[in-house]
Design a protein around this motif. Structure first.
Motif, PDB file in Angstrom:
ATOM      1  N   ARG A  64       2.019  11.758   3.540  1.00 50.46           N
ATOM      2  CA  ARG A  64       0.741  11.788   2.818  1.00 50.46           C
ATOM      3  C   ARG A  64       0.977  11.399   1.352  1.00 50.46           C
ATOM      4  O   ARG A  64       0.250  10.594   0.778  1.00 50.46           O
ATOM      5  N   ALA A  65       2.041  11.954   0.775  1.00 53.01           N
ATOM      6  CA  ALA A  65       2.337  11.660  -0.640  1.00 53.01           C
ATOM      7  C   ALA A  65       2.704  10.181  -0.830  1.00 53.01           C
ATOM      8  O   ALA A  65       2.406   9.586  -1.868  1.00 53.01           O
TER       9      ALA A  65
ATOM     10  N   LYS B  87       1.481   7.699   1.010  1.00 58.72           N
ATOM     11  CA  LYS B  87       0.194   6.999   1.072  1.00 58.72           C
ATOM     12  C   LYS B  87      -0.577   7.187  -0.225  1.00 58.72           C
ATOM     13  O   LYS B  87      -1.267   6.276  -0.675  1.00 58.72           O
ATOM     14  N   ASP B  88      -0.462   8.372  -0.794  1.00 61.10           N
ATOM     15  CA  ASP B  88      -1.212   8.670  -2.021  1.00 61.10           C
ATOM     16  C   ASP B  88      -0.495   8.164  -3.273  1.00 61.10           C
ATOM     17  O   ASP B  88      -0.895   8.497  -4.386  1.00 61.10           O
ATOM     18  N   ARG B  89       0.593   7.427  -3.065  1.00 62.90           N
ATOM     19  CA  ARG B  89       1.327   6.786  -4.169  1.00 62.90           C
ATOM     20  C   ARG B  89       1.975   7.779  -5.136  1.00 62.90           C
ATOM     21  O   ARG B  89       2.149   7.478  -6.310  1.00 62.90           O
TER      22      ARG B  89
ATOM     23  N   ARG C  51       1.592   2.373  -0.427  1.00 60.57           N
ATOM     24  CA  ARG C  51       0.391   1.764   0.085  1.00 60.57           C
ATOM     25  C   ARG C  51      -0.311   0.903  -0.946  1.00 60.57           C
ATOM     26  O   ARG C  51      -0.498   1.304  -2.068  1.00 60.57           O
TER      27      ARG C  51
ATOM     28  N   ILE D 270      -6.059   1.728   0.473  1.00 58.16           N
ATOM     29  CA  ILE D 270      -6.325   2.859   1.364  1.00 58.16           C
ATOM     30  C   ILE D 270      -6.998   2.324   2.626  1.00 58.16           C
ATOM     31  O   ILE D 270      -7.994   1.619   2.561  1.00 58.16           O
TER      32      ILE D 270
END
Ligand SMILES: C[S@@+](CC[C@H](N)C(=O)[O-])C[C@H]1O[C@@H](n2cnc3c(N)ncnc32)[C@H](O)[C@@H]1O
Length: 269
Positions: free
Chosen positions: A57-58, A60-62, A11, A14
């Motif tokens: 999720r990980a 997206k959280d880079r 991502r 955000i």
């Protein structure tokens, strides 16, 4: 030949809601994150299940980055052919070495750190938790997804490719095995699992299969939960889980049990 840009997942900014395909972006700021690069004829199959739940999720959280290299774009001629008939005859088609070679070199040119090159293949070393741990501890992976009858052997030899199998069965392509391998690695990356203890306690991490799990309701269709698990006596619960784990492993996986005994039995003096 014009080489198309590699599709990346990860991502840039955000946003309130992000769809799995929108996780694809090239972001140099993610250079330090664990990198999964996948060479495939079906880039649209990614991130697939990896875009959901903890791995999504990980992403997206880079905590990790995913990119695909579309094999078709390295194909030959107007039709971008990627395969040809097997030398010596026989059924099916084989992925051409020149086409795959171009895709591999393109994938590797984009890497700041060279990641292990793995071909998902039923002939490979069986995937294990130890392999996932070792790959998760490194910079990432470059995965080759086969199709048809597989890949020309010269590619495997020339680029020193490691072959990894997901089991003694044959799938139509390497995309599902690639997602399984990536999932097994990503969930071991720091910060991906909320509760790190669960990764340490589950099957294979101790060399044994995990004990049975139960949850509420305490009585379901006349089946109850073993009393010890409701006793609140932590030492007894641990002991019950250890015995269950050992019994299951001895019964179901004599290979793992023999390995466990080899590591835990002290040599006689
Ligand atoms: C139809 S299979 C090719 C099987 C090959 N002709 C053989 O007999 O070993 C096509 C592709 O699916 C992938 N594949 C199939 N089964 C697999 C498995 N058990 N583990 C990993 N990859 C697999 C591989 O990338 C393979 O090149």
């Amino acid at each position: 030949m014009t080489i198309p840009p590699t599709k990346s997942h990860g991502r840039k900014s955000i946003q309130a809601s992000v769809k799995p395909r929108e996780l694809m972006s090239t972001d140099p700021r993610l250079a330090q994150a664990w990198q999964a690069q996948v060479i495939t004829l079906f880039p649209e199959a990614f991130p697939g299940i990896l875009g959901l739940s903890l791995t999504g999720r990980a992403l997206k959280d880079r905590l990790w980055q995913l990119s695909t290299v579309d094999l078709r774009t390295f194909g030959e001629g107007r039709h971008r052919n990627v395969d040809d008939t097997p030398a010596g005859g026989g059924a099916g088609m084989v992925l051409r070495p020149d086409v795959m070679g171009r895709a591999i070199e393109h994938a590797q040119r984009g890497q700041s750190v060279r990641t292990p090159l793995i071909y998902l293949s039923p002939r490979g070393r069986p995937m294990t938790q130890a392999m996932a741990q070792s790959l998760a501890a490194g910079p990432g992976v470059t995965l080759i997804c086969g199709r048809f009858e597989g890949l020309d052997q010269r590619v495997i030899d020339h680029y020193d490719v490691t072959e990894v199998s997901m089991g003694d069965f044959v799938l139509t392509g390497g995309e599902i095995p690639a997602q399984a391998l990536i999932d097994a690695c990503v969930r071991l990356l720091p910060g991906v699992l909320g509760n790190t203890a669960s990764a340490e306690e589950e099957s294979f991490s101790t060399g044994l299969l995990e004990h049975p799990q139960y949850t509420k309701p305490a009585l379901w269709k006349n089946h109850d939960i073993p009393d010890v698990l409701l006793s609140g006596h932590h030492a007894k619960i641990r002991e019950w889980q250890r015995v269950q784990s050992e019994d299951l492993t001895r019964d179901r996986r004599p290979d793992l049990w023999a390995e466990h005994l080899r590591h835990t039995t002290k040599p006689e003096t």
